[in-house]
Motif scaffolding. Structure first.
Motif, short mmCIF file in Angstrom:
data_model
loop_
_atom_site.label_atom_id
_atom_site.label_comp_id
_atom_site.label_asym_id
_atom_site.label_seq_id
_atom_site.Cartn_x
_atom_site.Cartn_y
_atom_site.Cartn_z
N PHE A 118 -8.06 -1.01 8.15
CA PHE A 118 -7.72 -2.29 8.79
C PHE A 118 -7.04 -2.05 10.13
CE2 PHE A 118 -4.83 -5.90 9.52
CZ PHE A 118 -5.75 -6.94 9.50
N GLY A 119 -6.16 -1.04 10.18
CA GLY A 119 -5.50 -0.72 11.45
C GLY A 119 -6.48 -0.33 12.53
N GLY A 120 -7.48 0.50 12.17
CA GLY A 120 -8.51 0.90 13.13
C GLY A 120 -9.35 -0.28 13.59
N MET A 168 -10.42 -4.98 17.44
CA MET A 168 -10.26 -6.41 17.65
C MET A 168 -9.39 -6.70 18.86
SD MET A 168 -10.80 -9.53 16.10
CE MET A 168 -10.55 -9.72 14.34
N LEU A 169 -8.30 -5.97 19.01
CA LEU A 169 -7.40 -6.17 20.14
C LEU A 169 -8.09 -5.85 21.47
CD1 LEU A 169 -4.11 -4.67 18.66
CD2 LEU A 169 -4.51 -7.06 19.27
N GLY A 176 -1.60 -9.94 20.28
CA GLY A 176 -3.03 -10.20 20.20
C GLY A 176 -3.31 -11.66 19.92
N GLY A 177 -2.47 -12.29 19.07
CA GLY A 177 -2.62 -13.71 18.78
C GLY A 177 -2.37 -14.57 20.00
N VAL A 178 -1.43 -14.15 20.85
CA VAL A 178 -1.17 -14.88 22.11
C VAL A 178 -2.41 -14.83 22.99
CG1 VAL A 178 0.19 -14.91 24.23
CG2 VAL A 178 1.32 -14.50 22.03
N LEU A 179 -3.03 -13.65 23.09
CA LEU A 179 -4.26 -13.52 23.87
C LEU A 179 -5.39 -14.33 23.24
CD1 LEU A 179 -4.28 -9.69 24.69
CD2 LEU A 179 -3.79 -11.57 26.26
N LEU A 180 -5.46 -14.29 21.90
CA LEU A 180 -6.52 -15.03 21.21
C LEU A 180 -6.42 -16.52 21.47
CD1 LEU A 180 -8.87 -15.12 19.21
CD2 LEU A 180 -7.21 -15.07 17.34
N SER A 181 -5.20 -17.02 21.62
CA SER A 181 -5.02 -18.45 21.85
C SER A 181 -5.56 -18.89 23.20
CB SER A 181 -3.54 -18.83 21.74
OG SER A 181 -2.80 -18.26 22.81
N THR A 182 -5.71 -17.94 24.15
CA THR A 182 -6.32 -18.29 25.44
C THR A 182 -7.84 -18.40 25.32
OG1 THR A 182 -6.63 -16.01 26.21
CG2 THR A 182 -4.47 -17.02 26.61
N ILE A 183 -8.38 -17.73 24.30
CA ILE A 183 -9.83 -17.79 24.05
C ILE A 183 -10.16 -19.00 23.18
CG2 ILE A 183 -11.85 -16.52 23.21
CD1 ILE A 183 -10.14 -13.95 23.45
N SER A 184 -9.32 -19.20 22.13
CA SER A 184 -9.51 -20.33 21.21
C SER A 184 -8.20 -21.10 21.11
CB SER A 184 -9.93 -19.83 19.82
OG SER A 184 -11.17 -19.20 19.88
N TYR A 223 -14.52 -6.96 9.20
CA TYR A 223 -13.08 -7.15 9.41
C TYR A 223 -12.48 -8.05 8.34
CZ TYR A 223 -8.70 -7.73 11.92
OH TYR A 223 -7.38 -7.73 12.27
N PHE A 224 -13.13 -9.18 8.07
CA PHE A 224 -12.62 -10.11 7.07
C PHE A 224 -12.67 -9.50 5.66
CE2 PHE A 224 -14.05 -13.71 10.06
CZ PHE A 224 -12.82 -13.72 10.68
#
Length: 450
Positions: A166-168, A173-174, A251-259, A284-285
């Motif tokens: 998951f880490g890899g 993902m990042l 990563g979630g902060v960056l993701l929020s700019t995409i979605s 991933y899921f």
């Protein structure tokens, strides 16, 4: 009663600083970190405010670091030490809170696993309906229960491999988020209020991570090798947990700019599906959901231990059935009746955060004021003559009430939830902790005067 009934035997203190770091790292590298990052942005903060809120929120793991250090010094696990703080009967308060904490997070994990399975099916174009989501719940819950056939060491090995995989995958993902992030939009985000935006965001992260984990910190600290420096226990606990959490939240902060809809979505994982390739999303899921299963089983066993400590003795089979029914009912409500995972999750963290912030504040202040020379073993024995330690109990009650007086959420609004507290329920977590500290010091002053 001999010390061995209270303290961890010397032969069992084998946890090295490196292993301690890994344990905390593995426990906090979860997909919810991305969602936390998006929730931070929902407080209407700028990009840099969001990143600093994620950093400070992650560094609040200094609280479990402190608790772990005390656990190492005494060689005693959390709820044995808290007998000295609350008394043997009064100690049922934190035990009960630990049980609620465990059951709540079990429900969150089962719901998360169900939503991950549902998102995984979407990557192979399976229609998303209430029926398919119900099937996902049945499958995931079934896998959790079936995993009970495995032994603890087997589960630990499975969890270790899944954590590495998951880490890899998370690193990949990042990189995707860094490449696809809307940097112009990120840097154009307008600054929000530091008091009514940034501070509540930090409090939310603390309530959902470090404050909740404080109840388990001494359980690991007590097993650290005696020759380990206390500072090493502190930093390996703090940074072991804070590092993956901060990276995921960033990563979630960056993701929020995409979605941008991620933080307000009833099912955040369906939103994540839209920003990553289908083939990668499936893998991933799948790994993210698989990693939750061993955690769930360990939590089931911990919940049974908490019930036993409270005084409710049930067999392993009955405990599993009892907790399974409770968690399935919660999952059905959130997934099919309420239909809004994030709103219910934030509500859970608000109520739990208030109760636990006051608890950990009392535990630490009690350690500073009354346990400078260490804990009296007699106070930690199950048959201790001190059944109720009223300064600790009264402080917890007052501090928790104060927290609820200032909270404001979808289910409840306190009479003092005005001004900066209006629509900022997470600030009540800080109020609860600060109130606990003040009341404990007042009680200690009264005791000294007597």
């Amino acid at each position: 009663m001999d010390n061995e009934f209270v303290k961890v035997p010397e032969k069992d203190k084998t946890l090295s600083p490196g292993k301690l770091f890994y344990n905390w790292f593995a426990a906090n590298i979860g997909i919810m970190g991305f969602v936390y990052g998006a929730i931070i942005v929902s407080y209407h903060l700028s990009f840099w405010q969001s990143v600093t809120a994620a950093l400070i929120g992650a560094l609040t793991f200094a609280i479990p670091g402190w608790v772990a250090m005390i656990g190492q010094r005494e060689g005693v696990t959390t709820f044995k030490m808290s007998r000295a703080t609350f008394g043997t009967h009064g100690n049922k308060i934190p035990n009960f809170m630990a049980w609620l904490n465990m059951v709540g997070w079990l429900a969150v994990n089962v719901i998360t696993g169900t939503l991950l399975f549902s998102a995984m099916l979407k990557t192979i174009h399976v229609p998303q309906t209430g029926f398919t989501k119900f099937i996902c719940l049945v499958v995931f819950a079934g896998l959790v229960f079936l995993s009970g056939i495995f032994k603890e060491d087997t589960l630990a090995k499975i969890q270790t491999w899944l954590s590495w995989i998951f880490g890899g995958l998370t690193l990949v993902m990042l990189i995707m988020f860094l490449m696809n992030a809307n940097w112009g939009e990120a840097f154009a985000m307008k600054p929000g209020s530091w008091v009514t935006g940034w501070l509540p965001a930090v409090a939310f992260i603390a309530a959902g991570s470090s404050i909740s984990w404080s109840m388990a910190a001494a359980d690991w600290g007590a097993y650290v090798h005696p020759n380990t420096k206390p500072s090493a226990t502190f930093w390996n606990t703090t940074l072991g947990a804070a590092t993956p959490l901060f990276i995921l939240m960033a990563g979630g902060v960056l993701l929020s700019t995409i979605s941008p809809s991620l933080a307000s979505a009833s099912d955040p994982y369906q939103v994540m599906y839209g920003v990553i390739p289908g083939w990668f999303g499936f893998l991933y899921f799948l790994v993210a959901a698989g990693g939750i299963i061993p955690q769930c089983l360990v939590s089931f066993r911990s919940a049974r231990i908490n019930l036993s400590t409270i005084g409710i003795e049930v067999s392993q089979k009955r405990s599993l059935i009892l907790h399974a029914v409770i968690i399935i009912l919660i999952s059905i409500y959130v997934l099919f009746i309420s239909g809004d995972f994030l709103s219910n999750f934030e509500l859970f963290l608000n109520f739990l955060g208030i109760c636990l912030a006051s608890w950990v504040a009392i535990f630490l202040v009690d350690s500073v004021i009354y346990r400078k020379n260490g804990y009296d073993v007699k106070l930690m024995e199950p048959n201790s003559s001190v059944h109720y330690n009223w300064p600790g109990i009264i402080s917890w009650i007052i501090a928790t009430i104060f927290g609820f007086l200032f909270t404001s959420n979808a289910a409840y609004r306190g009479p003092f939830a005005h001004g900066i507290f209006e629509n900022n329920s997470s600030l009540a977590v800080f109020v609860s902790g600060i109130a606990a500290i003040i009341v404990m010091f007042i009680k200690s002053s009264d005791k000294q005067e007597d």
